[in-house]
Design a protein around this motif. Structure first.
Motif, mmCIF file in Angstrom:
data_model
loop_
_atom_site.group_PDB
_atom_site.id
_atom_site.type_symbol
_atom_site.label_atom_id
_atom_site.label_comp_id
_atom_site.label_asym_id
_atom_site.label_seq_id
_atom_site.Cartn_x
_atom_site.Cartn_y
_atom_site.Cartn_z
ATOM 1 N N GLU A 174 0.818 -1.210 0.000
ATOM 2 C CA GLU A 174 0.000 0.000 0.000
ATOM 3 C C GLU A 174 0.857 1.267 0.000
ATOM 4 O OE1 GLU A 174 -2.946 0.022 -0.725
ATOM 5 O OE2 GLU A 174 -3.770 -1.936 -0.186
ATOM 6 N N SER A 175 1.980 1.238 0.697
ATOM 7 C CA SER A 175 2.857 2.409 0.725
ATOM 8 C C SER A 175 3.521 2.609 -0.636
ATOM 9 C CB SER A 175 3.902 2.249 1.834
ATOM 10 O OG SER A 175 3.275 2.174 3.098
ATOM 11 N N PHE A 176 3.891 1.506 -1.269
ATOM 12 C CA PHE A 176 4.421 1.573 -2.630
ATOM 13 C C PHE A 176 3.379 2.190 -3.572
ATOM 14 C CE2 PHE A 176 3.767 -0.888 -6.610
ATOM 15 C CZ PHE A 176 4.767 -0.312 -7.386
ATOM 16 N N ALA A 177 2.129 1.739 -3.440
ATOM 17 C CA ALA A 177 1.072 2.263 -4.307
ATOM 18 C C ALA A 177 0.816 3.742 -4.044
ATOM 19 C CB ALA A 177 -0.209 1.450 -4.123
ATOM 20 N N GLN A 178 1.040 4.195 -2.805
ATOM 21 C CA GLN A 178 0.919 5.625 -2.499
ATOM 22 C C GLN A 178 1.959 6.429 -3.271
ATOM 23 O OE1 GLN A 178 -2.008 6.342 -1.181
ATOM 24 N NE2 GLN A 178 -1.362 7.224 0.762
#
Length: 353
Positions: free
Chosen positions: A196-200
């Motif tokens: 999820e942090s990567f996708a952010q």
């Protein structure tokens, strides 16, 4: 976010004997809702040409198509994601449940095939969501129920754009498209905060590049500033969690535990009203200062904001190019699983200094 309604179809193959009755009901509802959403899909490229479509909806759908095309140009695996649109007929798509003990920043996890363990569970049925949250509360857990307007099946299905995702401004709409497509491109099993942090990163940095190319400097700056604020929030939550983990490591009795949590909440308010507020470029504190300590809520907040600085440093080291950054990170994560993802990224970023 990644909410795997594909699980319903996968579990069906195991037969009901494999599952408890609650699981059967849950998966049946998930499968039904996914089927309903898929059946209501309409091609966006046709909708934007229809004269009877609301002008605001047409503009939003047109932006989605342009954003999708740009994602493909960046090298992201857009596949068929957001080529169609579904009106779900309600304001909230689903509720997401998270739970954690009151004396530990450690999420309860649910295990699914293919994707591994995930620290949340999505419910299309709000009654079932509140019932399960209440059961965790009775067991002494902190719980957090939050709405979600979008999900990804990692390309298993042709994920439609949902009407619930169209309530945001153009920057956030673009970020949503890039974010969900990022999940198609790179997914590390049992590593939800990493994913999820990567996708952010992909969401905000891609939106920034997208609007820059269109000559829309105001929205490009807005995307960059919001990404900056996400990093600030990530730093704040990391510091708060560290403070709480120090408290929890002392194994306090119930009275000392509650006193310590109130003290941590007071510290959090002072930070939010002081140095954090001063660092924000676009965000406003709002009611954040009124919240008591809730480990499940903190875990939920951190899922999307864990070591964002590492991802941004990786992006900077790859010439501030989203495509190059994602391609290199995908190669780096080959075979990674769980906590090893962050360990690999940290080593790679540090060795490049």
């Amino acid at each position: 976010m990644v909410f795997f309604v594909v699980v319903a179809a996968l579990f069906a193959g195991y037969g009901t004997a494999y599952l408890a009755s609650d699981d059967v009901r849950y998966l049946t509802r998930a499968g039904f809702e996914e089927t309903r959403i898929l059946q209501s899909r309409q091609p966006i490229d046709r909708l934007v040409r229809r004269p009877d479509i609301d002008a605001a909806l047409r503009r939003s759908l047109g932006l989605v198509l342009e954003t999708r095309d740009y994602a493909a140009r960046l090298g992201l695996e857009a596949k068929e994601t957001y080529t169609t649109y579904s009106d779900v007929g309600r304001d909230t798509l689903l509720l997401v449940l998270q739970a954690a003990p009151k004396d530990c920043i450690c999420p309860h996890t649910w295990k699914y095939p293919i994707v591994g363990r995930i620290p949340y569970k999505g419910f299309f049925d709000p009654v079932a969501a509140r019932r399960e949250a209440a059961q965790f509360s009775l067991r002494g857990y902190d719980t957090y129920l939050r709405p979600s307007s979008a999900f990804s099946t990692l390309g298993w299905f042709n994920d439609p754009l949902l009407s619930t995702a169209l309530t945001r401004d153009s920057v956030e709409l673009a970020v949503t498209v890039f974010h969900e497509i990022a999940h198609n491109t790179l997914y590390v099993k049992s590593a939800t905060p990493f994913n999820e942090s990567f996708a952010q990163l992909v969401g905000y940095r891609s939106a920034q590049a997208f609007f820059e190319e269109r000559g829309d400097s105001a929205r490009a700056q807005q995307a960059a500033d919001r990404w900056h604020d996400e990093i600030v929030l990530g730093d704040y939550y990391a510091a708060l969690v560290e403070r709480l983990e120090t408290l929890y490591s002392q194994h306090p009795d119930s009275a000392r535990l509650e006193e310590g949590r109130r003290s941590a909440a007071a510290w959090a308010r002072s930070q939010l009203e002081g140095p954090i507020a001063q660092r924000f470029r676009t965000y406003r504190i709002g009611r954040l200062t009124e919240r008591p300590i809730n480990n499940a809520r903190l875990i939920g907040a951190r899922i999307y904001r864990t070591r964002l600085d590492l991802f941004d440093r990786w992006y900077e080291r790859h010439d501030r190019d989203v495509g190059r950054s994602v391609s290199a990170l995908k190669a780096l994560m080959e075979g990674a699983e769980g906590d090893s993802a962050y360990a690999r990224l940290e080593r790679a970023v540090e060795t490049k200094q």
